[in-house]
Design a protein around this motif. Structure first.
Motif, mmCIF file in Angstrom:
data_model
loop_
_atom_site.group_PDB
_atom_site.id
_atom_site.type_symbol
_atom_site.label_atom_id
_atom_site.label_comp_id
_atom_site.label_asym_id
_atom_site.label_seq_id
_atom_site.Cartn_x
_atom_site.Cartn_y
_atom_site.Cartn_z
ATOM 1 N N LYS A 49 0.837 -1.195 0.000
ATOM 2 C CA LYS A 49 0.000 0.000 0.000
ATOM 3 C C LYS A 49 0.883 1.260 0.000
ATOM 4 C CE LYS A 49 -4.465 0.969 2.060
ATOM 5 N NZ LYS A 49 -5.284 0.815 3.252
ATOM 6 N N LYS A 50 1.913 1.207 0.867
ATOM 7 C CA LYS A 50 2.833 2.352 0.972
ATOM 8 C C LYS A 50 3.526 2.602 -0.363
ATOM 9 C CE LYS A 50 3.944 2.077 5.866
ATOM 10 N NZ LYS A 50 4.951 1.627 6.821
ATOM 11 N N ARG A 51 3.968 1.474 -0.976
ATOM 12 C CA ARG A 51 4.678 1.593 -2.255
ATOM 13 C C ARG A 51 3.763 2.216 -3.306
ATOM 14 N NH1 ARG A 51 5.711 -3.697 -4.613
ATOM 15 N NH2 ARG A 51 6.343 -4.308 -2.536
ATOM 16 N N GLU A 84 1.184 4.107 -2.794
ATOM 17 C CA GLU A 84 0.956 5.512 -2.454
ATOM 18 C C GLU A 84 2.141 6.377 -2.898
ATOM 19 O OE1 GLU A 84 0.092 5.692 1.683
ATOM 20 O OE2 GLU A 84 -1.900 4.843 1.412
ATOM 21 N N ALA A 85 3.361 5.843 -2.627
ATOM 22 C CA ALA A 85 4.582 6.566 -2.995
ATOM 23 C C ALA A 85 4.656 6.743 -4.501
ATOM 24 C CB ALA A 85 5.805 5.803 -2.483
#
Lengths: 235, 143
Positions: A206-208, A210-211
């Motif tokens: 998810k973080k990736r 988003e990034a």
């Protein structure tokens, strides 16, 4: 009190202990009372019989010298069938010791007829008592329990001279009614949702994402700025 | 609904090896009786769910069932009639790696015969041979 014959063991280590077990003897250790720790070995049949009978206080005959010992710890194989090793601790009969004692619930609860199910939270409790007074079990009557009744640790009647070493406000057992599972019919659209969400969330993904999205939006904004600058220059 | 993790670190895993005996999860901890595996196998979430349903049905909501294993290993499979290559297949099912000695289920609040009946129904749904074991308490005379 049963007498158990044992020998002093000089060979130590995994392989030697394994070899010993093949010959029908079990390795063990004797310690306590500030005396020297002694590695011992005893007959498999004798110790298995004593432990299966529930003996915890034994008279150990160690090559002629007799002493009272308490079974401190028993190690079993992964299947829980064979005994691998036994720890004994030297004790006096009037000495205070801390031991685990099983709790037995007696009787059928009155509330069982109304659909109450008895849940026992503690199968055994830790008590402090004299070696000669160690009870076989602690019996608690549950015959008068109604639905939603509870028996606390403090309600247990311990033998004279024994002290409970557990939280006295903990619930020993409770009689409760098990709620029936409600299965709601799932509509077609909801089924699709359930199937779609059948995959677990991947940690970090998810973080990736988003990034990556943030990076893409930054690039787009930079391009737009450059275009605007070029337009301004032309004008 | 069958069991599966809510969050995972990696979507897919390698197959791994299943050697040795169960050094953990091999004692009856919550109930009075347990169902112990005697073999090594992958037990799927669907099989565990089938066991739970069979036992719940047999026990008529009496007592309590504890599931001691969790299917946390994803198993992938390529679609039928597909050529090899082009990467690993999609996750097909979730399994629990079961080793000999592991306690799969526990039952509390019922008598021994009822527990035995429930376990025999559970064992019929599993890919491993099983045996029923009792909870080992501190030394008890006559036990």
């Amino acid at each position: 009190m049963e007498t158990l014959k044992a020998k002093v063991r000089t060979e130590q280590g995994t392989h030697k202990a394994r070899r010993l077990r093949k010959t029908g003897t079990i390795p063990g250790v004797l310690y306590g009372h500030g005396e020297k720790t002694v590695s011992i070995s005893m007959d498999t049949h004798d110790i298995s019989l004593a432990i299966s009978r529930g003996e915890r206080l034994l008279e150990l005959d160690l090559e002629g010298g007799r002493s009272n010992v308490l079974v401190k710890k028993v190690q079993y194989d992964p299947f829980g069938k064979d005994i691998l090793h036994v720890d004994f601790t030297r004790v006096d009969l009037d000495e205070l010791v801390e031991v685990q004692v099983p709790v037995t619930l007696r009787g059928t609860p009155a509330g069982a007829a109304e659909g109450g199910v008895l849940h026992q939270n503690f199968a055994q409790v830790k008590i402090r008592c004299k070696v000669k007074d160690i009870p076989d079990d602690i019996r608690v009557s549950v015959a008068e329990m109604k639905v939603n009744d509870r028996i606390y640790m403090r309600d247990m009647k311990l033998p004279d001279g024994s002290t409970l070493l557990e939280d006295k406000d903990a619930i020993l057992c409770a009689l409760s009614v098990v709620a029936e599972e409600i299965v709601e019919p799932v509509a077609g659209a909801e089924v699709a949702e359930v199937v779609a969400s059948a995959e677990p969330e991947v940690i970090g993904e998810k973080k990736r994402e988003e990034a990556e999205a943030a990076e893409a939006s930054e690039k787009a904004s930079e391009k737009a700025e450059k275009k605007a600058e070029k337009k301004a220059e032309k004008e | 609904m069958s069991l599966m993790p809510k969050r995972v670190l990696h979507r897919k895993q390698q197959r791994g090896r299943m050697k040795g005996l169960a050094s953990r999860g091999n004692t009856v901890s919550f109930g009075e009786y347990g169902l112990q595996s005697q073999d090594t196998a992958w037990v799927t979430a669907r099989q565990l769910e089938a066991c739970r349903v069979a036992a719940t049905h047999y026990l008529h909501r009496e007592g309590r069932i504890y599931i001691r294993v969790f299917p946390d290993k994803p198993i992938t499979k390529k679609p039928m009639e597909t050529r090899m290559g082009t990467g690993k297949g999609e996750v097909e099912e979730w399994v629990a790696v079961v080793k000999p000695g592991m306690i799969l289920f526990e039952v509390a609040g019922v008598d021994e015969n009822t527990a035995k009946g429930a376990f025999s129904r559970m064992a019929a749904k599993l890919p491993v041979s099983c045996r029923m074991v009792h909870r080992r308490l501190a030394a008890r005379k006559g036990a």
